[in-house]
Design a protein around this motif. Structure first.
Motif, PDB file in Angstrom:
ATOM      1  N   LEU A   1      -5.141   6.569   0.779  1.00  0.00           N
ATOM      2  CA  LEU A   1      -4.515   5.345   0.269  1.00  0.00           C
ATOM      3  C   LEU A   1      -4.405   5.485  -1.251  1.00  0.00           C
ATOM      4  O   LEU A   1      -5.182   4.893  -2.009  1.00  0.00           O
ATOM      5  CB  LEU A   1      -5.359   4.110   0.623  1.00  0.00           C
ATOM      6  CG  LEU A   1      -4.642   2.777   0.442  1.00  0.00           C
ATOM      7  CD1 LEU A   1      -3.662   2.523   1.587  1.00  0.00           C
ATOM      8  CD2 LEU A   1      -5.644   1.630   0.351  1.00  0.00           C
ATOM      9  N   PRO A   2      -3.430   6.284  -1.714  1.00  0.00           N
ATOM     10  CA  PRO A   2      -3.381   6.594  -3.149  1.00  0.00           C
ATOM     11  C   PRO A   2      -3.346   5.335  -4.014  1.00  0.00           C
ATOM     12  O   PRO A   2      -2.753   4.321  -3.641  1.00  0.00           O
ATOM     13  CB  PRO A   2      -2.077   7.387  -3.279  1.00  0.00           C
ATOM     14  CG  PRO A   2      -1.831   7.959  -1.926  1.00  0.00           C
ATOM     15  CD  PRO A   2      -2.360   6.940  -0.957  1.00  0.00           C
ATOM     16  N   ASP A   3      -4.015   5.442  -5.168  1.00  0.00           N
ATOM     17  CA  ASP A   3      -4.036   4.324  -6.114  1.00  0.00           C
ATOM     18  C   ASP A   3      -2.681   4.186  -6.782  1.00  0.00           C
ATOM     19  O   ASP A   3      -1.912   5.143  -6.863  1.00  0.00           O
ATOM     20  CB  ASP A   3      -5.115   4.564  -7.177  1.00  0.00           C
ATOM     21  CG  ASP A   3      -6.504   4.573  -6.564  1.00  0.00           C
ATOM     22  OD1 ASP A   3      -6.712   3.825  -5.585  1.00  0.00           O
ATOM     23  OD2 ASP A   3      -7.364   5.333  -7.048  1.00  0.00           O
ATOM     24  N   GLY A   4      -2.432   2.985  -7.309  1.00  0.00           N
ATOM     25  CA  GLY A   4      -1.171   2.751  -7.998  1.00  0.00           C
ATOM     26  C   GLY A   4      -1.408   2.270  -9.411  1.00  0.00           C
ATOM     27  O   GLY A   4      -2.517   2.361  -9.941  1.00  0.00           O
ATOM     28  N   GLU A   5      -0.351   1.754 -10.019  1.00  0.00           N
ATOM     29  CA  GLU A   5      -0.439   1.203 -11.377  1.00  0.00           C
ATOM     30  C   GLU A   5      -0.733  -0.283 -11.233  1.00  0.00           C
ATOM     31  O   GLU A   5       0.177  -1.109 -11.236  1.00  0.00           O
ATOM     32  CB  GLU A   5       0.880   1.420 -12.091  1.00  0.00           C
ATOM     33  CG  GLU A   5       1.272   2.874 -12.135  1.00  0.00           C
ATOM     34  CD  GLU A   5       1.795   3.285 -13.496  1.00  0.00           C
ATOM     35  OE1 GLU A   5       2.130   2.398 -14.297  1.00  0.00           O
ATOM     36  OE2 GLU A   5       1.853   4.496 -13.739  1.00  0.00           O
ATOM     37  N   PHE A   6      -1.999  -0.615 -11.089  1.00  0.00           N
ATOM     38  CA  PHE A   6      -2.356  -1.964 -10.663  1.00  0.00           C
ATOM     39  C   PHE A   6      -2.516  -2.952 -11.812  1.00  0.00           C
ATOM     40  O   PHE A   6      -3.035  -2.613 -12.879  1.00  0.00           O
ATOM     41  CB  PHE A   6      -3.678  -1.947  -9.884  1.00  0.00           C
ATOM     42  CG  PHE A   6      -3.617  -1.149  -8.607  1.00  0.00           C
ATOM     43  CD1 PHE A   6      -2.557  -1.304  -7.734  1.00  0.00           C
ATOM     44  CD2 PHE A   6      -4.625  -0.259  -8.284  1.00  0.00           C
ATOM     45  CE1 PHE A   6      -2.494  -0.579  -6.554  1.00  0.00           C
ATOM     46  CE2 PHE A   6      -4.580   0.471  -7.111  1.00  0.00           C
ATOM     47  CZ  PHE A   6      -3.508   0.316  -6.245  1.00  0.00           C
TER      48      PHE A   6
ATOM     49  N   TYR B   1       0.837  -1.203   0.000  1.00  0.00           N
ATOM     50  CA  TYR B   1       0.000   0.000   0.000  1.00  0.00           C
ATOM     51  C   TYR B   1       0.865   1.244   0.000  1.00  0.00           C
ATOM     52  O   TYR B   1       1.885   1.294   0.693  1.00  0.00           O
ATOM     53  CB  TYR B   1      -0.910   0.003   1.243  1.00  0.00           C
ATOM     54  CG  TYR B   1      -1.770  -1.233   1.312  1.00  0.00           C
ATOM     55  CD1 TYR B   1      -2.915  -1.324   0.534  1.00  0.00           C
ATOM     56  CD2 TYR B   1      -1.404  -2.322   2.095  1.00  0.00           C
ATOM     57  CE1 TYR B   1      -3.693  -2.478   0.553  1.00  0.00           C
ATOM     58  CE2 TYR B   1      -2.174  -3.475   2.115  1.00  0.00           C
ATOM     59  CZ  TYR B   1      -3.315  -3.546   1.340  1.00  0.00           C
ATOM     60  OH  TYR B   1      -4.069  -4.686   1.339  1.00  0.00           O
ATOM     61  N   ARG B   2       0.417   2.240  -0.747  1.00  0.00           N
ATOM     62  CA  ARG B   2       1.131   3.521  -0.738  1.00  0.00           C
ATOM     63  C   ARG B   2       0.806   4.298   0.537  1.00  0.00           C
ATOM     64  O   ARG B   2      -0.296   4.181   1.071  1.00  0.00           O
ATOM     65  CB  ARG B   2       0.723   4.357  -1.949  1.00  0.00           C
ATOM     66  CG  ARG B   2       1.148   3.763  -3.270  1.00  0.00           C
ATOM     67  CD  ARG B   2       0.836   4.712  -4.416  1.00  0.00           C
ATOM     68  NE  ARG B   2       1.290   4.143  -5.685  1.00  0.00           N
ATOM     69  CZ  ARG B   2       1.562   4.852  -6.777  1.00  0.00           C
ATOM     70  NH1 ARG B   2       1.418   6.165  -6.768  1.00  0.00           N
ATOM     71  NH2 ARG B   2       1.973   4.267  -7.879  1.00  0.00           N
ATOM     72  N   LEU B   3       1.754   5.109   0.976  1.00  0.00           N
ATOM     73  CA  LEU B   3       1.489   6.101   2.015  1.00  0.00           C
ATOM     74  C   LEU B   3       0.964   7.360   1.332  1.00  0.00           C
ATOM     75  O   LEU B   3       1.064   7.493   0.101  1.00  0.00           O
ATOM     76  CB  LEU B   3       2.771   6.422   2.790  1.00  0.00           C
ATOM     77  CG  LEU B   3       3.094   5.554   4.016  1.00  0.00           C
ATOM     78  CD1 LEU B   3       3.172   4.076   3.663  1.00  0.00           C
ATOM     79  CD2 LEU B   3       4.411   5.985   4.653  1.00  0.00           C
TER      80      LEU B   3
END
Ligand code: FAD
Ligand code: SF4
Length: 558
Positions: A171-176, A122-124
């Motif tokens: 909880l920023p989104d990422g490159e999923f 998870y991103r901070l």
């Protein structure tokens, strides 16, 4: 003549693997010192071994291992299948005050804990990086989310994180990669927590491939990842970053090399790393123009504290006296479990999904609504139970079998992971009397959770109960039993970064304030713990620090 490497990296785990890859791909000649052996997947991994092939059916540790692993065996993953992936505590002792238990869980082999980890990633956010400005406790990080976001992207693109974008600021989104599916029990819980409380439930964001990526095949859902993965379908350094580093032709991986201390010249600059051969006990030194410590939180600090010389009488980069302080780990022990009778008789289509669910932090975001600072997230899941309920059904024969099948319950549970506040008094230092099996001074670790963490665990239990009950769960049991520090295995801090050399060990690039050619690129650098699982952030930070290191190296400034 002895080779002088451009960089010597200590540790080949989650972060060391990344650093080795990035530095070799940038053209540097890199030596990686790794204290443990190379694993052999066909002998050391057991993800496909059925219980009936295990002498104790996988139910418990053999007695001789329990005696050698009194600390490691407190970790759920250190079982009959995987105990050889954890250290022998008798060879790797540490001390604590009698009333301050700290569970230090370690793996010493090529790949480190990236072999056994649970892969939650998870991103901070700026709720974490700027937490001190928001509530006045501790110090902000010397960087913000915008600066780290491109490095999260870079790490995610290479190692692969499956998950669902939710658009949450905390909880920023990422490159999923594509998300794994929720079970029907989790769908019910998701709807209840959204409708009743306005909270989000999402599938775990996991470093597990849901489609092939960078030469690694997709996960085939066999299930027990913590025993190793022969197809390399979750992120571990031996199946991802280390092969990429080796492919450059610029990596020299030295296994069985137990680093003791960083060597320095008369001016106090690093000249290399001194190590003990794990097998022969011979003492050796490897020379490097830059040293990067990735031996894991606490181990990197131990090496620094043990690197004493006349320019560094208290350990390298420690004239502030901050080295070893502000040790943190996530607090656990608050949660709840129950059953979902509404799903009686409904099959579980999840199979062996190697992942759970996540409820991101909802406390102390825009308002201060609780009796503690910061927040926590929940991990958990809902699934058709194994067959344990059969023990409580009386009878035998056809009727017994019918009831066991018909009454198989759907269980649901939530367990919190909470932020631990950074406190100077939670610290480690060298134990002046004892050494490990290689003659290297061991650590004395003194850490405890405080009132803030205790109140948080109590709140975790309350909110877990309210969410399960809202989903229609029955037999809900409230769990409030605070974990000992260390057992979350999310230990961070002890060589924190910051802008002020009087209160931090490293600058905002993870470079020692006092020693320009010394970097630390693991979790030791954290100024605060946040509540998200830390490894993805450690790797993103390492990617950012490596960019800086390479630029400075090329300009001959380190
Ligand atoms: C069961 C389990 C579940 C976990 N689940 C999660 C999760 O879901 N999400 C998450 O973010 N994190 C999780 N973690 C934590 C995660 O594994 C660590 O945060 C991560 O591996 C840290 O990376 P690292 O490179 O700092 O350390 P490691 O991966 O441990 O690597 C350190 C390496 O350094 C080597 N080393 C140590 N000392 C020396 C020395 N003196 N000389 C030479 N080499 C040395 C070690 O042998 C090791 O190979 C989990 C850990 C465990 C054990
Ligand atoms: S990642 Fe997938 S294939 Fe690999 S061990 Fe885990 S479940 Fe099995």
């Amino acid at each position: 003549m002895q080779q002088t490497f451009d960089a010597v990296v200590v540790g080949s785990g989650a972060t060391g693997g990344w650093v080795a890859r990035q530095l070799t791909e940038a053209g540097l000649q890199v030596a990686v010192l790794e204290a443990g052996r190379r694993l052999n997947p066909s002998e050391d991994y057991s993800e496909h071994t059925p219980p009936y092939e295990m002498p104790l059916r996988g139910t418990r540790l053999p007695r001789e291992r329990r005696e050698k692993q009194p600390v490691q065996s407190r970790c759920y993953q250190c079982d009959e299948y995987a105990n050889h992936l954890f250290i022998d505590d008798t060879e790797h002792p540490y001390t604590t005050p009698a009333d301050r238990r700290f569970d230090w869980i370690r793996g010493r082999h090529v790949g480190g804990k990236s072999i056994m980890w649970a892969r939650q990633s998870y991103r901070l956010s700026d709720y974490d990086f700027k937490a001190a400005s928001r509530d006045g406790f501790g110090d902000d990080w010397p960087l913000g989310y915008d600066e780290l976001a491109p490095y999260y992207d870079r790490v995610e693109r290479f190692i692969g994180i499956s998950g669902r974008a939710e658009g949450l600021p905390q909880l920023p989104d990422g490159e999923f990669l594509p998300p794994m599916a929720l079970t029907c029990g989790e769908e019910i819980l998701k709807k209840a927590v959204a409708d009743r409380f306005g909270r989000t439930l999402t599938i775990g964001r996991a470093a597990v491939l849901t489609r092939a990526l960078n030469g690694r095949p997709a996960c085939h859902y066999c299930g027990p990842c913590g025993r190793g993965c022969r197809t390399g379908s979750y992120y571990s350094s031996p199946h991802s970053t280390l092969p990429a580093a080796a492919a450059t032709g610029r990596l020299t991986l030295i296994p069985d090399a137990v680093a003791s201390h960083v060597t320095t010249n008369a001016e106090g600059r690093c000249t290399g790393v001194y190590y003990v051969d794990r097998l022969t006990r011979n003492h050796r030194e490897v020379a490097g123009k830059v040293v990067v410590l990735c031996a894991s939180t606490l181990e990197s600090t131990r090496i620094m504290l043990n690197s004493k010389s006349s320019p560094h009488p208290n350990g390298i980069a420690n004239s502030s006296g901050v080295l070893g302080h502000y040790l943190m780990d996530h607090v656990m022990g608050g949660g709840a479990g129950g059953t979902l009778p509404v799903l009686s008789g409904v099959p579980d289509t999840r199979g062996n999904r190697p992942n759970g669910i996540y409820i991101p932090r909802f406390r102390n975001l825009e308002t201060r609504e609780s009796g503690f600072l910061r927040g926590y997230g929940f991990q958990g899941g809902a699934s058709l139970s194994k067959w344990g309920h059969a023990n409580s059904i009386p009878g035998f024969g056809a009727e017994f079998k019918r009831r066991v099948k018909a009454e198989r319950p759907w269980s649901v549970y939530l367990g919190g992971f909470g932020e631990c506040l950074p406190r100077f008094e939670n610290h480690c230092r060298l134990d002046t009397e004892r050494v490990d099996a290689w003659g290297i001074p061991i650590l004395h670790i003194s850490a405890a959770f405080g009132d803030n963490e205790r109140r948080m665990v109590s709140d975790m239990a309350d909110t877990a109960v309210e969410m399960l009950e809202a989903a229609g769960a029955e037999g809900v049991s409230r769990q409030e039993n605070i974990s000992p520090p260390g057992l979350a295995i999310h230990e961070v801090g002890t060589a924190r970064m910051g802008n002020d050399p009087a209160t931090s060990v490293l600058n905002r690039w993870q470079q020692a304030h006092e020693v320009g050619n010394l970097f630390v690129m693991d979790g030791s650098v954290y100024p605060s713990s946040a509540c998200q699982n830390p490894t993805l952030t450690m790797m993103a930070l390492a990617a950012r620090a490596c960019d800086y290191l390479v630029e400075e190296y090329r300009a001959a400034r380190v």
